[in-house]
Each structure stands twice: as structure tokens, then as C-alpha cells.
Design a protein around this motif. Sequence first.
Motif, PDB file in Angstrom:
ATOM      1  N   ARG A   2       0.710  -1.255  -0.162  1.00 25.96           N
ATOM      2  CA  ARG A   2       0.019   0.136   0.139  1.00 25.96           C
ATOM      3  C   ARG A   2       0.804   1.288   0.072  1.00 25.96           C
ATOM      4  O   ARG A   2       1.731   1.391   0.756  1.00 25.96           O
ATOM      5  N   GLU A   3       0.558   2.298  -0.863  1.00 20.15           N
ATOM      6  CA  GLU A   3       0.984   3.466  -0.876  1.00 20.15           C
ATOM      7  C   GLU A   3       1.099   4.230   0.540  1.00 20.15           C
ATOM      8  O   GLU A   3       0.063   4.125   1.141  1.00 20.15           O
ATOM      9  N   ARG A   4       2.153   4.674   1.102  1.00 13.58           N
ATOM     10  CA  ARG A   4       2.071   5.854   2.386  1.00 13.58           C
ATOM     11  C   ARG A   4       1.809   6.995   1.963  1.00 13.58           C
ATOM     12  O   ARG A   4       2.661   7.758   1.548  1.00 13.58           O
ATOM     13  N   VAL A   5       0.649   7.525   2.424  1.00  9.22           N
ATOM     14  CA  VAL A   5       0.361   8.832   2.270  1.00  9.22           C
ATOM     15  C   VAL A   5       0.189   9.735   3.474  1.00  9.22           C
ATOM     16  O   VAL A   5      -0.441   9.207   4.308  1.00  9.22           O
ATOM     17  N   GLY A   6       0.812  10.784   3.500  1.00  8.38           N
ATOM     18  CA  GLY A   6       0.846  11.595   4.546  1.00  8.38           C
ATOM     19  C   GLY A   6       0.416  13.143   4.263  1.00  8.38           C
ATOM     20  O   GLY A   6       0.536  13.547   3.141  1.00  8.38           O
ATOM     21  N   VAL A   7      -0.208  13.839   5.136  1.00 10.17           N
ATOM     22  CA  VAL A   7      -0.375  15.460   4.987  1.00 10.17           C
ATOM     23  C   VAL A   7       0.433  16.157   6.241  1.00 10.17           C
ATOM     24  O   VAL A   7       0.582  15.651   7.171  1.00 10.17           O
ATOM     25  N   TYR A   8       0.996  17.212   5.689  1.00 11.36           N
ATOM     26  CA  TYR A   8       1.879  18.070   6.619  1.00 11.36           C
ATOM     27  C   TYR A   8       1.041  19.523   6.619  1.00 11.36           C
ATOM     28  O   TYR A   8       1.243  20.347   5.498  1.00 11.36           O
ATOM     29  N   ARG A  28      11.073  11.280   3.131  1.00 10.40           N
ATOM     30  CA  ARG A  28      11.823   9.854   3.326  1.00 10.40           C
ATOM     31  C   ARG A  28      11.084   8.752   3.671  1.00 10.40           C
ATOM     32  O   ARG A  28      11.372   7.670   3.649  1.00 10.40           O
ATOM     33  N   LEU A  29       9.880   9.129   4.392  1.00  4.92           N
ATOM     34  CA  LEU A  29       9.017   8.039   5.141  1.00  4.92           C
ATOM     35  C   LEU A  29       7.912   7.639   4.229  1.00  4.92           C
ATOM     36  O   LEU A  29       7.445   6.647   4.503  1.00  4.92           O
ATOM     37  N   LEU A  30       7.228   8.478   3.246  1.00  4.73           N
ATOM     38  CA  LEU A  30       6.263   8.418   2.627  1.00  4.73           C
ATOM     39  C   LEU A  30       6.528   8.364   1.116  1.00  4.73           C
ATOM     40  O   LEU A  30       7.548   8.745   0.635  1.00  4.73           O
ATOM     41  N   ASP A  31       5.453   7.737   0.313  1.00  2.54           N
ATOM     42  CA  ASP A  31       5.249   7.749  -1.010  1.00  2.54           C
ATOM     43  C   ASP A  31       5.101   9.013  -1.631  1.00  2.54           C
ATOM     44  O   ASP A  31       5.135   9.725  -2.480  1.00  2.54           O
ATOM     45  N   THR A  67      14.059  13.125  -3.187  1.00  3.26           N
ATOM     46  CA  THR A  67      13.619  12.025  -2.337  1.00  3.26           C
ATOM     47  C   THR A  67      12.659  10.979  -3.132  1.00  3.26           C
ATOM     48  O   THR A  67      12.636   9.846  -2.653  1.00  3.26           O
ATOM     49  N   GLY A  68      12.228  11.444  -4.304  1.00  3.14           N
ATOM     50  CA  GLY A  68      11.223  10.410  -5.061  1.00  3.14           C
ATOM     51  C   GLY A  68       9.916  10.439  -4.496  1.00  3.14           C
ATOM     52  O   GLY A  68       8.875   9.795  -5.153  1.00  3.14           O
ATOM     53  N   CYS A  69       9.503  11.229  -3.493  1.00  3.37           N
ATOM     54  CA  CYS A  69       8.206  11.279  -2.822  1.00  3.37           C
ATOM     55  C   CYS A  69       7.461  12.238  -3.701  1.00  3.37           C
ATOM     56  O   CYS A  69       8.084  13.344  -4.091  1.00  3.37           O
ATOM     57  N   ALA A  70       6.225  11.875  -3.950  1.00  4.88           N
ATOM     58  CA  ALA A  70       5.280  12.796  -4.737  1.00  4.88           C
ATOM     59  C   ALA A  70       4.794  13.638  -3.893  1.00  4.88           C
ATOM     60  O   ALA A  70       3.986  13.550  -2.932  1.00  4.88           O
ATOM     61  N   ILE A  71       5.241  15.306  -4.017  1.00  5.53           N
ATOM     62  CA  ILE A  71       4.567  16.226  -2.943  1.00  5.53           C
ATOM     63  C   ILE A  71       3.578  17.186  -3.590  1.00  5.53           C
ATOM     64  O   ILE A  71       4.130  17.793  -4.741  1.00  5.53           O
ATOM     65  N   ALA A  84      -7.215  15.390   5.381  1.00  5.45           N
ATOM     66  CA  ALA A  84      -6.206  14.121   5.325  1.00  5.45           C
ATOM     67  C   ALA A  84      -7.084  13.120   4.451  1.00  5.45           C
ATOM     68  O   ALA A  84      -6.615  12.316   3.378  1.00  5.45           O
ATOM     69  N   ARG A  85      -8.477  12.754   4.887  1.00  6.55           N
ATOM     70  CA  ARG A  85      -9.336  11.930   4.251  1.00  6.55           C
ATOM     71  C   ARG A  85      -9.180  11.986   2.662  1.00  6.55           C
ATOM     72  O   ARG A  85      -9.112  11.216   1.744  1.00  6.55           O
ATOM     73  N   GLU A  86      -9.693  13.417   2.183  1.00  2.00           N
ATOM     74  CA  GLU A  86      -9.536  13.733   0.965  1.00  2.00           C
ATOM     75  C   GLU A  86      -8.374  13.470   0.287  1.00  2.00           C
ATOM     76  O   GLU A  86      -8.492  13.362  -1.139  1.00  2.00           O
ATOM     77  N   GLN A  87      -7.432  13.558   0.852  1.00  2.00           N
ATOM     78  CA  GLN A  87      -5.816  13.178   0.286  1.00  2.00           C
ATOM     79  C   GLN A  87      -5.575  11.693   0.013  1.00  2.00           C
ATOM     80  O   GLN A  87      -4.613  11.469  -0.195  1.00  2.00           O
ATOM     81  N   GLY A  88      -6.389  10.967   0.900  1.00  2.00           N
ATOM     82  CA  GLY A  88      -5.989   9.463   1.048  1.00  2.00           C
ATOM     83  C   GLY A  88      -4.963   9.268   1.905  1.00  2.00           C
ATOM     84  O   GLY A  88      -4.393   8.291   1.840  1.00  2.00           O
ATOM     85  N   ALA A  89      -5.003  10.017   3.039  1.00  2.00           N
ATOM     86  CA  ALA A  89      -3.768  10.172   3.810  1.00  2.00           C
ATOM     87  C   ALA A  89      -4.155   9.288   5.178  1.00  2.00           C
ATOM     88  O   ALA A  89      -5.257   9.281   5.444  1.00  2.00           O
TER      89      ALA A  89
END
Length: 170
Positions: A2-8, A28-31, A67-71, A84-89
Motif C-alpha cells: 500500500r502507498e504511504r500517504v501523509g499530510v503536513y 523519506r518516510l512516505l510515497d 527523495t522521489g516522494c510525490a509532494i 487528510a481523508r480527501e488526500q487519501g492520507a
Amino acid sequence: MRERVGVYPGTFDPVTNGHLDVIQRAARLLDRLAVGVAINAGKGPVFPLEERVELVRAETAPIAAATGCAISVVPFEGLLVTFAREQGAEMIVRGLRAVSDFDYEYQMAGMNHRLDPGVETVFLTASETNQFISSRFVKEIARLGGDISSFVPQLTLERTLARVRDQAGE
């Protein structure tokens, strides 16, 4: 896997080296990381929303490339867990500068968990070189003619100084 998704989330008025430090470490921790630029007019931002989004995009592009993370950088208003829900995080990333930040952030994490137990809050402590940096202090130092070049990246430095000059001339 599963893709690791976060919000900041943040106001990013202006984006600082401290913010970018947390973004780089989260990347570095997220996709995928959605940087949420809060509308929050109640804070009386120096920069309009569109310019804050533009600056965060410009300043995070090198981090994404390295990093290769999609920001993505997305303006938002309302509840953070809804964003967060809207972003799939499944993760909210929060930066901690000092012990004094922890009490507020801990309470916020508890409330967010109650609102959506499927979204975890992860705290990243600021690196020692960025622990004391806050957007509020950066703006105040700039208004008083101090040197903010070690607190913000170059593009943000130029825009902040121009904005402060413009506001002083009003």
C-alpha cells in the motif's frame, strides 16, 4: 504494498527552513505527501494564500526530486482529518520545535484521533539547527530590519523582504 500517504499542514507564512526540514524528513518516510496550506485568515497572514502555495511548491520541488516522494501543495480550510481523508492520507505529520509545542500538539492529535481513528499523527522533532525558527519570529525580525537569511530559503527571503517593504510603505 500500500502507498504511504501523509499530510503536513500549516499556514506557511512564510515557509521556513524548519518547515522544509520536516517536509524533507517526512518525504523519506512516505510515497506521497500533501502539504496543506491552511487558509486561516484569522492569523492575519502577510502573504495571500495563492502566494504561500506558490512559495511552498517552489521550495519543495527540490525535495521531491531528491527523495522521489510525490509532494503536492494544496490549500485547505476546515478540519484537518477531513483534508487528510480527501488526500487519501493515513498519517498527519507534525513538527515539534520545543517541549512547549508538545502539549498543544498532543491535544490536537487526541482530538484528530477521536474524529478519525484511521488517521495517525506522527511527530517529527525539528533538527537542532531549526528548533527555534518560527514564521512569526521571521516576520517580526524582517519588519524590524534584521537578517532572516539563515531562517528561510532564497526565494522566500526575497519575497518576504519585498512584502515587508511594501507593507511598510502603505
